[in-house]
Design an enzyme around this catalytic site. Structure first.
Site, mmCIF file in Angstrom:
data_model
loop_
_atom_site.group_PDB
_atom_site.id
_atom_site.type_symbol
_atom_site.label_atom_id
_atom_site.label_comp_id
_atom_site.label_asym_id
_atom_site.label_seq_id
_atom_site.Cartn_x
_atom_site.Cartn_y
_atom_site.Cartn_z
ATOM 1 N N GLU A 127 0.786 -1.195 -0.028
ATOM 2 C CA GLU A 127 0.041 -0.021 -0.113
ATOM 3 C C GLU A 127 0.789 1.263 0.003
ATOM 4 O O GLU A 127 0.588 2.249 -0.809
ATOM 5 C CB GLU A 127 -0.988 -0.002 1.186
ATOM 6 N N HIS A 136 0.304 -1.981 -9.794
ATOM 7 C CA HIS A 136 0.517 -3.642 -9.799
ATOM 8 C C HIS A 136 1.756 -4.175 -10.722
ATOM 9 O O HIS A 136 1.861 -3.607 -11.683
ATOM 10 C CB HIS A 136 -0.797 -4.392 -9.600
ATOM 11 N N CYS A 164 10.614 -2.215 -9.939
ATOM 12 C CA CYS A 164 9.627 -1.475 -9.074
ATOM 13 C C CYS A 164 10.352 -0.761 -8.203
ATOM 14 O O CYS A 164 10.169 0.430 -7.634
ATOM 15 C CB CYS A 164 8.654 -2.302 -8.349
HETATM 16 ZN ZN LIG Z 1 -2.700 -2.805 -4.781
HETATM 17 ZN ZN LIG Z 2 7.549 -5.203 -9.302
#
Ligand SMILES: [Zn+2]
Ligand SMILES: [Zn+2]
Length: 174
Positions: A127, A136, A164
């Site tokens: 979160e 995502h 990410c």
């Molecule tokens: Zn999520």
């Molecule tokens: Zn990732």
């Protein structure tokens, strides 16, 4: 970052969560004292609390541009979903997780505190990732993978994949 528990407060390992969040985000973590759950967020028919209600409620605890993470022990929902593990907003930089479905006992298994705490960290990091603008990720090991069920949560780690994490570091100015 500010962590705001709602009462009845879940007994979690604060030190473990604090250390993991610090390790991943390099942010100072401040814990507030628990506050009562806003009654208006409760849906009597569903017996659940509206997750997005907390995103606004948490604005009360914001200091400067800090991220505020709420922790709720009740079950959360959104109108089109049976339940949610958590919800976050990039715009308000607030996020909330529910510990209700992170317990083994919810699924009829023997309670395991270490497993529970791993799930708390994963949902929190996920979160917070959303508050930093991440979406995502399709890597099932990455913390930004969407958890449809506790099986998805257990499969992923509480770390970001390298793609990410590059976005995270950029968002927090590292
Ligand atoms: Zn999520
Ligand atoms: Zn990732």
């Amino acid at each position: 970052m500010i962590i705001q528990p709602y009462s009845p407060e879940e007994s979690i390992n604060r030190l473990f969560l604090t250390e993991k969040l610090r390790e991943i985000f390099f942010l100072e973590i401040k814990w507030n004292n628990p506050v009562p759950v806003p009654k208006e967020s409760y849906d009597r028919g569903r017996g659940q609390f509206l997750g997005s209600y907390f995103l606004r409620d948490l604005l009360r605890f914001k200091e400067d541009r800090s991220i505020v993470l709420g922790i709720v022990s009740h079950d959360l929902y959104e109108p089109d979903l049976n339940f949610i593990f958590g919800i976050a907003s990039y715009y308000t930089k607030t996020a909330v997780i529910s510990t209700y479905r992170l317990h083994n006992r919810f699924y009829g298994f023997q309670e395991n505190f270490d497993v529970f705490m791993d799930r708390v960290v994963k949902e929190s990091v996920h979160e917070i990732g959303h508050t930093l603008g991440l979406g995502h990720c399709d890597n099932p090991q990455c913390v930004m993978y969407f958890s449809n069920s506790i099986v998805d949560t257990d499969r992923k780690s509480y770390y970001f994949c390298s793609r990410c994490y590059t976005k995270v570091k950029k968002a927090i100015g590292l």
